[in-house]
Design a protein around this motif. Structure first.
Motif, PDB file in Angstrom:
ATOM      1  N   GLY A   1       0.826  -1.214   0.000  1.00 23.83           N
ATOM      2  CA  GLY A   1       0.000   0.000   0.000  1.00 23.83           C
ATOM      3  C   GLY A   1       0.856   1.258   0.000  1.00 23.83           C
ATOM      4  N   GLY A   2       0.186   2.394  -0.106  1.00 21.05           N
ATOM      5  CA  GLY A   2       0.869   3.683  -0.227  1.00 21.05           C
ATOM      6  C   GLY A   2       1.865   3.964   0.890  1.00 21.05           C
ATOM      7  N   THR A   3       1.505   3.609   2.131  1.00 20.28           N
ATOM      8  CA  THR A   3       2.436   3.904   3.229  1.00 20.28           C
ATOM      9  C   THR A   3       3.663   2.999   3.154  1.00 20.28           C
ATOM     10  OG1 THR A   3       1.180   2.406   4.657  1.00 20.28           O
ATOM     11  CG2 THR A   3       0.685   4.748   4.852  1.00 20.28           C
ATOM     12  N   SER A   4       3.526   1.844   2.527  1.00 21.19           N
ATOM     13  CA  SER A   4       4.666   0.928   2.418  1.00 21.19           C
ATOM     14  C   SER A   4       5.633   1.342   1.320  1.00 21.19           C
ATOM     15  CB  SER A   4       4.179  -0.508   2.153  1.00 21.19           C
ATOM     16  OG  SER A   4       3.368  -0.955   3.211  1.00 21.19           O
ATOM     17  N   VAL A   5       5.237   2.334   0.513  1.00 17.75           N
ATOM     18  CA  VAL A   5       6.162   2.836  -0.523  1.00 17.75           C
ATOM     19  C   VAL A   5       6.272   4.355  -0.425  1.00 17.75           C
ATOM     20  CG1 VAL A   5       5.803   0.927  -2.150  1.00 17.75           C
ATOM     21  CG2 VAL A   5       4.261   2.880  -2.248  1.00 17.75           C
ATOM     22  N   ARG A   6       6.081   4.885   0.800  1.00 19.40           N
ATOM     23  CA  ARG A   6       5.942   6.348   0.921  1.00 19.40           C
ATOM     24  C   ARG A   6       7.245   7.092   0.633  1.00 19.40           C
ATOM     25  NH1 ARG A   6       3.412   7.200   6.015  1.00 19.40           N
ATOM     26  NH2 ARG A   6       2.747   9.026   4.870  1.00 19.40           N
ATOM     27  N   ASP A   7       8.405   6.476   0.964  1.00 18.49           N
ATOM     28  CA  ASP A   7       9.682   7.161   0.752  1.00 18.49           C
ATOM     29  C   ASP A   7      10.784   6.124   0.529  1.00 18.49           C
ATOM     30  OD1 ASP A   7      10.087   6.110   3.285  1.00 18.49           O
ATOM     31  OD2 ASP A   7       9.671   8.003   4.306  1.00 18.49           O
ATOM     32  N   VAL A   8      12.009   6.625   0.436  1.00 15.76           N
ATOM     33  CA  VAL A   8      13.140   5.743   0.129  1.00 15.76           C
ATOM     34  C   VAL A   8      13.264   4.614   1.153  1.00 15.76           C
ATOM     35  CG1 VAL A   8      15.676   5.671   0.059  1.00 15.76           C
ATOM     36  CG2 VAL A   8      14.433   7.454  -1.193  1.00 15.76           C
ATOM     37  N   ASP A   9      13.165   4.960   2.430  1.00 12.28           N
ATOM     38  CA  ASP A   9      13.307   3.924   3.464  1.00 12.28           C
ATOM     39  C   ASP A   9      12.223   2.864   3.344  1.00 12.28           C
ATOM     40  OD1 ASP A   9      15.523   5.069   4.510  1.00 12.28           O
ATOM     41  OD2 ASP A   9      14.481   6.165   6.111  1.00 12.28           O
ATOM     42  N   ALA A  10      11.009   3.318   3.077  1.00 12.97           N
ATOM     43  CA  ALA A  10       9.891   2.382   2.959  1.00 12.97           C
ATOM     44  C   ALA A  10      10.130   1.424   1.786  1.00 12.97           C
ATOM     45  CB  ALA A  10       8.580   3.142   2.774  1.00 12.97           C
ATOM     46  N   VAL A  11      10.575   1.958   0.656  1.00 10.76           N
ATOM     47  CA  VAL A  11      10.790   1.086  -0.511  1.00 10.76           C
ATOM     48  C   VAL A  11      11.954   0.128  -0.239  1.00 10.76           C
ATOM     49  CG1 VAL A  11      11.365   1.016  -2.979  1.00 10.76           C
ATOM     50  CG2 VAL A  11       9.762   2.735  -2.120  1.00 10.76           C
ATOM     51  N   ARG A  12      12.935   0.590   0.539  1.00  5.47           N
ATOM     52  CA  ARG A  12      14.026  -0.338   0.909  1.00  5.47           C
ATOM     53  C   ARG A  12      13.476  -1.523   1.692  1.00  5.47           C
ATOM     54  NH1 ARG A  12      18.209   4.202   1.697  1.00  5.47           N
ATOM     55  NH2 ARG A  12      19.095   4.198  -0.408  1.00  5.47           N
TER      56      ARG A  12
END
Ligand code: ASP
Ligand code: MG
Length: 466
Positions: free
Chosen positions: A16-27
């Protein structure tokens, strides 16, 4: 059929969106996908807040705020460019940035063109919002590749076939299944991770469509169903479905196992985690859906399957819905008034107002609604053949669980827990999957706390393990 020809077990992993919100999340996403050893298809939402941002842009264009809309597009461009550090390889990074450039130039051009006429058709709105998922999927695919996980972004418009109902398009299952086999399956067979934006599809006429807000879960379920996944993982930022809303009740815990029916019931009562209609394709093909927390990937999450957890006694969770209005409708004809209920319900149908709880006696019926828009008209029409009174400020509290079917004493225990609170209505459904009480809104928190204590803190209910 040889072993090789047999379908290999695969999973769909939706972030979901919060799981890809920024660089750390995508890592974190990259790590989670890397740890999964089965063939997997990744489905992603737009970066958190981006869909809202794109809808705002459409709104600004419509209200003649073209300059503000262009500013907002520039903001989104920067937000996506900030994700570039996910790719270390200079060539790949340059390719990603060049692609962003093209995409956001295109968005700027669209916004510019629409700003001239100050009009955004549903079709153009879908084109605008689709940018969120089209870019996020590209970012995740690039990040996976960078981490040494062979991956490819697949444009969901080449896979998810829908009708032309822009904004809430209906998928064409057969056509989508065929596309999955044609466009996605071959990548899996080559050990490449396909990454698809959720929520976005294309009509048979080739126009960009969207499934409606929150539609990425639906995409994940459709893809999982079409590919015969052995599991659909919904990665989010909570540990799973909880025994109650933690903002309202202290001491909640994760429900390890839910049936689809229970999940549907809970979602209806406002549990935000998952919407029932979105997992229907998975229900039909009996594919388990797991809700998992991308911040705590080791936590077991909640597993949702078609059949109820075996041996669970008592409710699985409790839920409530506030802001209800109760109507009491008494027949003025009294005896032999068959057809009364039909007339009552026809009025609600006429005003497209759905009823939540119903209780009846010989001569009267009480209902709750939460959509008050047509209340005056409804009361006027009902008054032609009945005596009507209405009262706002009501709340529905309910205990949900397949286990309720098995234990006839639960209703009594539920009412026992609520003793002393004025109950406005009480209803136990024929399926007995939930027991519902209507209380005054001011009593909601107290009712929920008492129920939670009774069912989840006194050993009265033992959720099954996942
Ligand atoms: N990005 C879309 C939305 O925010 C779809 C989704 O995330 O499920 O509604
Ligand atoms: Mg969502």
């Amino acid at each position: 059929m040889s072993k090789k020809e047999r379908k290999r077990a695969m999973v769909v992993m939706k972030f979901g969106g919060t799981s890809v919100r920024d660089v750390d999340a995508v890592r974190r996403v990259v790590e989670i996908v890397g740890r999964e050893k089965r063939p997997r298809v990744v489905v992603v939402s737009a970066l958190a807040g981006v869909t809202d941002g794109l809808l705002d842009i459409a709104g600004q264009v419509e209200s003649g705020e073209g300059t503000a809309a262009q500013d907002a597009v520039r903001g989104l461009r920067r937000r996506h460019e900030e994700m570039a550090p996910l790719v270390r390889d200079p060539e790949q990074k340059a390719a990603l940035l060049a692609e962003f450039d093209d995409r956001f130039d295109e968005l700027e051009a669209i916004v510019h063109a629409l700003a001239v006429v100050e009009e955004v058709s549903p079709r153009s709105r879908d084109t605008i919002v689709s940018f969120g998922e089209l870019t996020s999927s590209r970012i995740v695919a690039a990040a996976l590749e960078d981490a040494g996980i062979p991956s490819r972004a697949v444009d969901p418009r080449t896979v998810l076939v829908t009708n032309g109902e822009h904004g809430s398009a209906q998928p064409d299952l057969e056509a989508t299944d065929a596309r999955l086999l044609e466009k996605v399956k071959p990548l899996l067979d080559q050990d490449i991770v396909p990454v698809l934006g959720g929520f976005v599809g294309a009509s048979t006429a080739g126009l960009t469509t969207t499934l409606g807000r929150g539609g990425s879960d639906y995409s994940a379920a459709l893809f999982g169903a079409g590919l015969g996944a052995e599991e659909i993982q919904i990665w989010t930022d909570v540990d799973g479905m909880l025994t109650a809303d933690p903002r309202m009740v202290p001491g909640t815990r994760v429900v390890p196992h839910l049936s689809f029916d229970e999940a549907a019931e809970l979602a209806y009562f406002g549990a935000k985690v998952l919407h029932p209609s979105t997992i229907l394709p998975a229900v039909r093909r009996d594919i388990p859906v797991r809700i998992l927390n991308s911040h705590r990937p080791e936590a077991p999450g909640t597993r949702i399957t078609r059949s109820p957890a075996p041996g669970v006694a008592g409710p699985t969770a409790i839920a409530c819905k506030r802001g209800q209005t109760r109507l009491d409708i008494a027949s003025t004809r009294m005896l032999e008034a068959y057809g009364f209920l039909r007339r009552v319900f026809e009025v609600f149908e006429r005003y497209r107002t759905s009823i939540d709880v119903v209780t009846t006696s010989e001569v009267s019926v009480s209902v709750t609604i939460d959509d008050r828009r047509a209340l005056d008209a409804i009361v006027a029409d009902l008054s032609e053949f009945s005596e009507v009174s209405s009262e706002d400020g009501m709340a529905i509290v309910c205990a949900v669980g397949d286990g309720l079917r098995r234990d006839p004493s639960l209703a009594t225990r539920m009412l026992g827990a609520l003793e002393g609170l004025p109950l406005v209505m009480v209803s136990q459904g024929g399926s007995r999957q939930n027991i519902t009480a209507v209380v005054r809104d001011g009593d909601t928190a107290s009712a929920m706390e008492r129920l939670h204590r009774r069912f989840f803190e006194t050993g009265d209910s033992t959720p099954a393990s996942a």
